[in-house]
Design a protein around this motif. Structure first.
Motif, short mmCIF file in Angstrom:
data_model
loop_
_atom_site.label_atom_id
_atom_site.label_comp_id
_atom_site.label_asym_id
_atom_site.label_seq_id
_atom_site.Cartn_x
_atom_site.Cartn_y
_atom_site.Cartn_z
N UNK A 290 30.21 19.95 38.61
CA UNK A 290 30.04 20.67 39.95
C UNK A 290 31.07 20.97 40.92
N UNK A 291 33.12 20.31 39.77
CA UNK A 291 33.59 20.84 40.78
C UNK A 291 34.65 21.44 40.17
N UNK A 292 35.71 22.83 40.63
CA UNK A 292 36.29 23.33 39.70
C UNK A 292 37.63 22.65 38.98
N UNK A 293 37.51 21.35 39.68
CA UNK A 293 38.66 20.36 38.88
C UNK A 293 40.06 20.72 38.59
N UNK A 294 41.58 20.21 39.40
CA UNK A 294 42.57 20.74 39.32
C UNK A 294 43.15 20.64 38.02
N UNK A 295 44.07 21.68 37.51
CA UNK A 295 44.44 22.00 36.01
C UNK A 295 45.43 20.76 35.20
N UNK A 300 48.81 24.47 31.76
CA UNK A 300 50.67 24.96 32.09
C UNK A 300 51.20 25.11 31.77
N UNK A 301 51.64 24.45 30.66
CA UNK A 301 51.94 23.96 29.59
C UNK A 301 52.25 24.98 28.25
N UNK A 302 50.75 25.41 28.44
CA UNK A 302 50.84 26.06 27.03
C UNK A 302 51.03 27.19 26.99
N UNK A 303 51.44 27.87 28.45
CA UNK A 303 52.36 29.06 28.03
C UNK A 303 54.00 29.38 28.57
N UNK A 304 54.07 28.00 28.79
CA UNK A 304 55.09 27.76 29.92
C UNK A 304 56.52 26.92 28.82
N UNK A 305 55.38 26.23 28.03
CA UNK A 305 56.86 25.83 26.62
C UNK A 305 57.58 26.94 26.40
N UNK A 306 57.40 28.32 26.23
CA UNK A 306 57.55 29.79 26.29
C UNK A 306 58.05 30.22 27.41
N UNK A 307 57.80 30.35 28.27
CA UNK A 307 58.36 31.16 29.59
C UNK A 307 58.72 29.91 30.29
N UNK A 308 60.38 30.35 30.50
CA UNK A 308 61.34 28.87 31.63
C UNK A 308 62.04 29.52 32.12
N UNK A 335 59.62 26.39 38.29
CA UNK A 335 59.24 26.04 36.63
C UNK A 335 60.32 24.91 36.45
N UNK A 336 60.92 24.75 36.71
CA UNK A 336 61.86 23.53 36.50
C UNK A 336 61.25 21.86 37.37
N UNK A 337 60.57 22.52 38.29
CA UNK A 337 60.09 21.05 38.82
C UNK A 337 58.84 21.09 37.94
N UNK A 338 58.44 21.76 37.00
CA UNK A 338 57.24 21.54 36.12
C UNK A 338 57.32 20.67 35.68
N UNK A 339 58.64 21.51 34.14
CA UNK A 339 59.35 20.66 33.08
C UNK A 339 59.42 19.38 33.71
N UNK A 340 59.75 19.06 34.63
CA UNK A 340 60.20 17.88 35.54
C UNK A 340 59.27 16.88 35.14
N UNK A 341 58.10 16.72 36.09
CA UNK A 341 56.76 15.84 36.32
C UNK A 341 56.14 16.40 34.72
N UNK A 342 56.43 16.67 33.97
CA UNK A 342 55.46 16.64 32.47
C UNK A 342 56.30 15.96 31.42
N UNK A 343 57.50 15.97 31.67
CA UNK A 343 58.86 15.17 30.93
C UNK A 343 58.27 16.27 29.59
N UNK A 344 59.40 17.67 30.13
CA UNK A 344 59.74 18.66 28.66
C UNK A 344 61.00 19.18 28.66
N UNK A 345 61.87 18.44 27.35
CA UNK A 345 62.80 18.93 27.84
C UNK A 345 62.98 20.47 26.75
N UNK A 346 63.86 21.08 28.07
CA UNK A 346 63.84 22.57 26.78
C UNK A 346 64.78 22.44 26.73
N UNK A 347 66.18 21.45 26.31
CA UNK A 347 66.69 22.05 25.36
C UNK A 347 66.31 21.76 24.03
#
Length: 457
Positions: A290-295, A300-308, A335-347
């Motif tokens: 019924x709804x389109x949903x919030x991704x 997002x991380x499917x792409x932004x693991x590599x697109x930093x 993008x850094x805000x996204x990393x902080x929200x998802x808990x991703x250590x880019x280093x």
């Protein structure tokens, strides 16, 4: 004594001449300076072209590698010189590795197996279509010095702008100083001419007096004395007030144009427009729900693991983007805000487990008494997302495009033809209606799309 009115035509002419002179003589200071010249050559000692190598790198390597940081694969800045110094490997080894890395690993090469073990035994994708010349260009790009920092570039631009002049080589400060001097001289001349004329008038016994002010009736008083004009004005004001009051009341609950600021800036213009990402890739539930949903942030991380970081369009940011602060640094910060929200250590390229919820602000919100099913419209009817949501691929900030009122929905049901091809259910209904009523095009209204119970239950 002879009396003459004080009409100093000479002063008026001189003032107009001064304005015209300043208008035509002033330099175009606000004109943008010419762009800095590009580097004189892109050739390197290895014979590669760094400019072509950059394009090849972005096309083939950037998904897993960066120049100055570890990603899915190692950093590639000065990779050839580092391998030569540390491992004693030459360019021929790089040719073999890039074209067929699994083959090099199977051959028992020590360094190849070391890299294979370090990166979770995931072999690098082979690129047999790349020629030696292509690889030379890529290595030339990785060996090129990094570009200057944005702050330094900005400082250099300001210095150049401050010291630069117009096309003739004369600085803007000198031109402005000359104009100020000319203006001052003209003002002094005007004062001297005025003083001289007054002396001549006094010497000839001429009394200069100001024109007597004409006494006029105030506008409000003249308006109040005209009863017909007052009556017409009152009628117009009443009708106009009623019109605007009706229009305001009809907009209650209609949020067309609503564009809230989100906690993480998401540009549909970049994702759906520049990168051609399909709407239903992120809003996948629109097909079946019924709804389109919030991704979720994992999408997002499917792409932004590599697109930093955001490198922008090749043409550079537009003037509107710069005016609104939409620079490459701004998008990289989001993008850094996204990393902080998802808990991703880019280093270290892994999740820390310390995630934070993102409180997205809802944009489209139908009343509770109205029923709308996305899957019915998207999957069954084949309605494009832009029909209701507008040109999403052009929106920097997402906003409500359509009014989403009942009248707007009914008009769509009356005008939209149902796609009956390949749908046996609708084909049968269409055949019966054509036989009985001669219907050529089947609309949603003819299928009961105007019944109250379809949307209100």
């Amino acid at each position: 004594m002879k009396k003459v009115p004080n009409r100093n035509q000479f002063s008026k002419i001189l003032g107009l001449s001064l304005i015209a002179f300043l208008f035509f003589a002033s330099p175009s200071i606000a004109q943008d300076e010419a762009a800095a010249a590009e580097s004189t050559t892109t050739e390197t000692a290895g014979g590669g072209d760094a400019k072509k190598g950059k394009a090849l790198f972005n096309q083939n390597c950037a998904a897993c590698h960066a120049l100055n940081r570890k990603m899915t694969g190692p950093a590639l800045q000065d990779v050839e010189s580092r391998l030569a110094e540390d491992e004693g490997l030459d360019r021929e080894w790089l040719y073999a590795w890039i074209k067929n890395s699994p083959g090099v690993i199977k051959s028992g090469d020590a360094y190849a197996n070391k890299v294979y073990a370090e990166y979770n035994q995931a072999a690098m994708t082979a690129f047999p279509t790349l020629t030696n010349s292509d690889i030379d260009n890529i290595l030339a790009y990785t060996a090129a010095p990094p570009p200057a920092a944005p702050a330094a570039a900005a400082g250099g631009a300001e210095t150049a702008s401050a010291g630069s002049g117009d096309a003739s080589g004369v600085s803007n400060e000198i031109i402005l100083g000359a104009l100020v001097l000319v203006f001052g001289l003209l003002v002094i001349m005007l004062l001297l001419v005025n003083k001289t004329l007054q002396r001549i008038a006094q010497a000839n016994g001429i009394v200069v007096e100001k024109e007597a002010a004409v006494k006029r009736t105030p506008i409000w008083k003249a308006f109040a004395q005209n009863q017909f004009l007052v009556l017409v004005t009152a009628i117009i004001l009443l009708l106009g007030s009623a019109y605007f009051a009706y229009g305001w009341m009809m907009q209650v609950g209609v949020d067309q144009g609503y564009a809230p600021i989100q906690p993480i800036h998401y540009s549909h213009k970049i994702h759906a427009g520049d990168n051609k990402i399909e709407c239903k890739y992120c809003h996948s539930s629109a097909r079946v729900s019924k709804t389109s949903g919030i991704p979720s942030l994992n999408v997002c991380m499917n792409c932004h693991k590599s697109i930093y970081e955001y490198t922008g369009n090749p043409e550079g940011p537009s003037q509107d983007d710069l005016a609104n602060g939409y620079t490459n640094e701004f998008y990289t910060g989001e993008i850094k805000k996204l990393y902080k929200a998802v808990g991703w250590d880019e280093t270290n390229q892994k999740y820390t487990g310390e995630s934070q919820p993102v409180e997205w602000v809802r944009i489209h919100n139908l009343p509770d008494f109205a029923y709308f099913n996305h899957s019915q419209h998207v999957s069954v009817a084949g309605v494009e997302c832009q029909t209701c949501h507008g040109p999403v691929e052009e929106m920097e900030i997402m906003y409500q495009y359509a009014p989403l009122t009942m009248g707007w929905c009914i008009d769509c049901h009356r005008e939209t033809n149902v796609k009956v091809e390949g749908n046996e259910y609708y084909e049968k209904i269409h055949a019966e209606l054509s036989k009985k009523y001669g219907v050529e095009n089947l609309t949603a209204a003819q299928l009961g799309g105007l019944e109250c119970g379809k949307c209100h239950y």
